[in-house]
Motif scaffolding. Structure first.
Motif, PDB file in Angstrom:
ATOM      1  N   ARG A 270     -40.247  11.908  16.451  1.00  0.00           N
ATOM      2  CA  ARG A 270     -41.292  11.965  15.849  1.00  0.00           C
ATOM      3  C   ARG A 270     -41.427  12.417  14.698  1.00  0.00           C
ATOM      4  O   ARG A 270     -42.699  12.086  14.600  1.00  0.00           O
ATOM      5  CB  ARG A 270     -40.525  14.158  15.795  1.00  0.00           C
ATOM      6  N   SER A 271     -40.705  11.751  13.520  1.00  0.00           N
ATOM      7  CA  SER A 271     -41.394  11.222  12.493  1.00  0.00           C
ATOM      8  C   SER A 271     -42.978  10.228  12.154  1.00  0.00           C
ATOM      9  O   SER A 271     -42.745  10.452  11.752  1.00  0.00           O
ATOM     10  CB  SER A 271     -40.003  11.175  11.288  1.00  0.00           C
ATOM     11  N   PRO A 272     -41.982   9.177  12.798  1.00  0.00           N
ATOM     12  CA  PRO A 272     -42.762   7.987  12.957  1.00  0.00           C
ATOM     13  C   PRO A 272     -44.453   7.976  13.780  1.00  0.00           C
ATOM     14  O   PRO A 272     -45.679   7.562  13.658  1.00  0.00           O
ATOM     15  CB  PRO A 272     -42.048   6.633  13.197  1.00  0.00           C
ATOM     16  N   THR A 273     -43.758   8.993  14.158  1.00  0.00           N
ATOM     17  CA  THR A 273     -44.995   9.521  15.195  1.00  0.00           C
ATOM     18  C   THR A 273     -46.174  10.725  14.325  1.00  0.00           C
ATOM     19  O   THR A 273     -47.545  10.063  15.045  1.00  0.00           O
ATOM     20  CB  THR A 273     -44.372  10.503  16.916  1.00  0.00           C
ATOM     21  N   ALA A 274     -45.975  11.324  13.618  1.00  0.00           N
ATOM     22  CA  ALA A 274     -46.415  11.853  12.995  1.00  0.00           C
ATOM     23  C   ALA A 274     -47.359  11.153  11.570  1.00  0.00           C
ATOM     24  O   ALA A 274     -47.697  11.054  11.435  1.00  0.00           O
ATOM     25  CB  ALA A 274     -45.349  13.183  12.105  1.00  0.00           C
TER      26      ALA A 274
ATOM     27  N   VAL B   5     -48.012   8.763   2.906  1.00  0.00           N
ATOM     28  CA  VAL B   5     -48.111   9.394   4.296  1.00  0.00           C
ATOM     29  C   VAL B   5     -46.910   8.148   4.997  1.00  0.00           C
ATOM     30  O   VAL B   5     -46.526   7.195   4.329  1.00  0.00           O
ATOM     31  CB  VAL B   5     -48.413   9.292   5.719  1.00  0.00           C
ATOM     32  N   ASP B   6     -45.457   8.646   5.198  1.00  0.00           N
ATOM     33  CA  ASP B   6     -44.410   7.742   5.078  1.00  0.00           C
ATOM     34  C   ASP B   6     -43.667   8.873   6.217  1.00  0.00           C
ATOM     35  O   ASP B   6     -43.655  10.381   5.933  1.00  0.00           O
ATOM     36  CB  ASP B   6     -43.388   8.029   3.980  1.00  0.00           C
ATOM     37  N   SER B   7     -42.207   8.190   6.635  1.00  0.00           N
ATOM     38  CA  SER B   7     -41.612   8.937   7.388  1.00  0.00           C
ATOM     39  C   SER B   7     -40.098   7.984   7.210  1.00  0.00           C
ATOM     40  O   SER B   7     -39.736   6.980   6.216  1.00  0.00           O
ATOM     41  CB  SER B   7     -41.504   8.460   9.021  1.00  0.00           C
ATOM     42  N   VAL B   8     -39.188   9.064   7.204  1.00  0.00           N
ATOM     43  CA  VAL B   8     -37.265   8.770   7.329  1.00  0.00           C
ATOM     44  C   VAL B   8     -36.898  10.309   8.024  1.00  0.00           C
ATOM     45  O   VAL B   8     -37.253  10.558   8.913  1.00  0.00           O
ATOM     46  CB  VAL B   8     -37.333   9.982   5.895  1.00  0.00           C
ATOM     47  N   GLY B   9     -35.742   9.482   8.086  1.00  0.00           N
ATOM     48  CA  GLY B   9     -34.760  10.386   8.810  1.00  0.00           C
ATOM     49  C   GLY B   9     -33.472  10.568   7.914  1.00  0.00           C
ATOM     50  O   GLY B   9     -33.060  10.585   7.073  1.00  0.00           O
ATOM     51  N   THR B  10     -33.016  11.754   8.669  1.00  0.00           N
ATOM     52  CA  THR B  10     -32.008  12.704   7.859  1.00  0.00           C
ATOM     53  C   THR B  10     -30.771  12.110   7.935  1.00  0.00           C
ATOM     54  O   THR B  10     -29.640  11.907   7.266  1.00  0.00           O
ATOM     55  CB  THR B  10     -31.634  13.902   8.092  1.00  0.00           C
TER      56      THR B  10
ATOM     57  N   HIS C 299     -52.475   7.082  23.001  1.00  0.00           N
ATOM     58  CA  HIS C 299     -53.453   8.152  22.164  1.00  0.00           C
ATOM     59  C   HIS C 299     -54.025   7.387  21.193  1.00  0.00           C
ATOM     60  O   HIS C 299     -54.483   7.786  20.151  1.00  0.00           O
ATOM     61  CB  HIS C 299     -53.016   9.491  21.475  1.00  0.00           C
ATOM     62  N   GLY C 300     -53.785   6.373  20.852  1.00  0.00           N
ATOM     63  CA  GLY C 300     -54.506   4.708  20.070  1.00  0.00           C
ATOM     64  C   GLY C 300     -54.264   4.848  18.307  1.00  0.00           C
ATOM     65  O   GLY C 300     -54.112   4.530  17.772  1.00  0.00           O
ATOM     66  N   VAL C 301     -52.942   5.033  18.498  1.00  0.00           N
ATOM     67  CA  VAL C 301     -51.972   5.122  17.395  1.00  0.00           C
ATOM     68  C   VAL C 301     -50.780   4.137  17.907  1.00  0.00           C
ATOM     69  O   VAL C 301     -49.877   4.412  18.706  1.00  0.00           O
ATOM     70  CB  VAL C 301     -51.582   6.684  16.704  1.00  0.00           C
ATOM     71  N   ASP C 302     -50.780   3.223  16.730  1.00  0.00           N
ATOM     72  CA  ASP C 302     -50.040   1.705  16.600  1.00  0.00           C
ATOM     73  C   ASP C 302     -48.983   2.210  16.179  1.00  0.00           C
ATOM     74  O   ASP C 302     -49.325   2.301  14.602  1.00  0.00           O
ATOM     75  CB  ASP C 302     -50.662   0.917  16.433  1.00  0.00           C
ATOM     76  N   ILE C 303     -47.531   2.388  15.986  1.00  0.00           N
ATOM     77  CA  ILE C 303     -46.569   2.779  15.101  1.00  0.00           C
ATOM     78  C   ILE C 303     -44.949   1.712  15.409  1.00  0.00           C
ATOM     79  O   ILE C 303     -44.877   1.866  14.514  1.00  0.00           O
ATOM     80  CB  ILE C 303     -45.886   4.058  15.484  1.00  0.00           C
ATOM     81  N   SER C 304     -45.675   0.685  16.311  1.00  0.00           N
ATOM     82  CA  SER C 304     -44.364  -0.096  16.297  1.00  0.00           C
ATOM     83  C   SER C 304     -44.375  -0.722  14.907  1.00  0.00           C
ATOM     84  O   SER C 304     -42.887  -1.591  14.921  1.00  0.00           O
ATOM     85  CB  SER C 304     -44.978  -1.255  17.515  1.00  0.00           C
ATOM     86  N   MET C 305     -45.292  -1.227  13.891  1.00  0.00           N
ATOM     87  CA  MET C 305     -44.892  -2.117  12.968  1.00  0.00           C
ATOM     88  C   MET C 305     -43.562  -1.385  12.224  1.00  0.00           C
ATOM     89  O   MET C 305     -43.216  -1.400  11.497  1.00  0.00           O
ATOM     90  CB  MET C 305     -46.274  -2.045  12.108  1.00  0.00           C
ATOM     91  N   LEU C 306     -43.328   0.419  12.224  1.00  0.00           N
ATOM     92  CA  LEU C 306     -42.928   0.814  11.071  1.00  0.00           C
ATOM     93  C   LEU C 306     -41.083   0.928  11.304  1.00  0.00           C
ATOM     94  O   LEU C 306     -40.758   0.454  12.688  1.00  0.00           O
ATOM     95  CB  LEU C 306     -42.748   2.553  11.630  1.00  0.00           C
ATOM     96  N   ARG C 307     -40.362   1.029  10.577  1.00  0.00           N
ATOM     97  CA  ARG C 307     -39.012   0.510  11.118  1.00  0.00           C
ATOM     98  C   ARG C 307     -38.054   2.029   9.829  1.00  0.00           C
ATOM     99  O   ARG C 307     -38.958   2.748   9.202  1.00  0.00           O
ATOM    100  CB  ARG C 307     -38.091  -0.351  10.248  1.00  0.00           C
TER     101      ARG C 307
ATOM    102  N   MET D 103     -42.705  12.860   6.193  1.00  0.00           N
ATOM    103  CA  MET D 103     -42.538  13.323   7.650  1.00  0.00           C
ATOM    104  C   MET D 103     -41.082  13.126   7.473  1.00  0.00           C
ATOM    105  O   MET D 103     -40.782  11.603   7.760  1.00  0.00           O
ATOM    106  CB  MET D 103     -42.919  12.780   9.269  1.00  0.00           C
ATOM    107  N   VAL D 104     -40.298  13.739   8.794  1.00  0.00           N
ATOM    108  CA  VAL D 104     -39.151  13.519   8.576  1.00  0.00           C
ATOM    109  C   VAL D 104     -38.372  14.797   9.786  1.00  0.00           C
ATOM    110  O   VAL D 104     -38.340  16.057  10.289  1.00  0.00           O
ATOM    111  CB  VAL D 104     -37.592  14.974   7.230  1.00  0.00           C
ATOM    112  N   CYS D 105     -37.619  13.349  10.634  1.00  0.00           N
ATOM    113  CA  CYS D 105     -36.558  14.368  11.747  1.00  0.00           C
ATOM    114  C   CYS D 105     -34.942  13.831  11.704  1.00  0.00           C
ATOM    115  O   CYS D 105     -34.964  12.926  10.163  1.00  0.00           O
ATOM    116  CB  CYS D 105     -37.527  13.473  12.792  1.00  0.00           C
ATOM    117  N   LEU D 106     -34.896  13.450  12.487  1.00  0.00           N
ATOM    118  CA  LEU D 106     -32.716  13.513  12.738  1.00  0.00           C
ATOM    119  C   LEU D 106     -32.993  11.516  12.762  1.00  0.00           C
ATOM    120  O   LEU D 106     -32.499  10.960  11.540  1.00  0.00           O
ATOM    121  CB  LEU D 106     -32.611  13.520  13.765  1.00  0.00           C
TER     122      LEU D 106
END
Length: 151
Positions: free
Chosen positions: A9-13, A32-37, A57-65, A1-4
């Protein structure tokens, strides 16, 4: 998943797709992973509004960096799904000629049309909710593609 910036957006995805794959019993079938450009948020957690919306919505993204897209990502992943056309263009420019990775627009690859997931960063909670709904719908379609091994 890629956003800016890799904070909305990408960590949510990433979080939504992980949860949906797990619920479908397919988490071992896809990484699955996420990054920014961009690099302005590297090392930071997702935006607090993205965390709150996902939590609702029951999705924990707090640990992502946040991290920046690297050349290695084009070899490590079969598909890089971009939140909008600008990100798609930037990612395609960076793609090495030797890479076989698909670099596609997220909603288009999910079969939901050639539309962008709007960046909610300068918006309100409503904008984060709108982005979440688009991402959630795309994730459901991606789960089906994984189930049918269509990637």
């Amino acid at each position: 998943m890629v956003c800016l910036g890799n904070i909305c957006r990408s960590p949510t995805a990433e979080g939504v797709l992980r949860v949906q794959l797990e619920q479908a019993g397919l988490s071992a079938q896809a990484r699955v992973d996420s990054v920014g450009t961009g690099d302005s948020h590297v090392g930071q957690p997702p935006d607090s509004r993205a965390i709150a919306c996902a939590n609702k919505h029951g999705v924990d993204i707090s640990m992502l960096r946040a991290r920046r897209l690297t050349l290695e990502d084009f070899d490590a992943f079969d598909v890089l799904l971009c939140a909008d056309r600008t990100i798609l263009h930037d990612a395609r420019i960076r793609k090495p000629r030797t890479s076989h990775a698909q670099v596609e627009l997220l909603l288009d690859w999910a079969g939901l049309g050639k539309k962008d997931v709007p960046d909610p960063y300068y918006g309100s909670a409503r904008d984060f909710e709108h982005a979440y709904k688009l991402i959630d719908n795309a994730a459901a379609e991606i789960v089906e593609r994984v189930r049918q091994r269509r990637f």
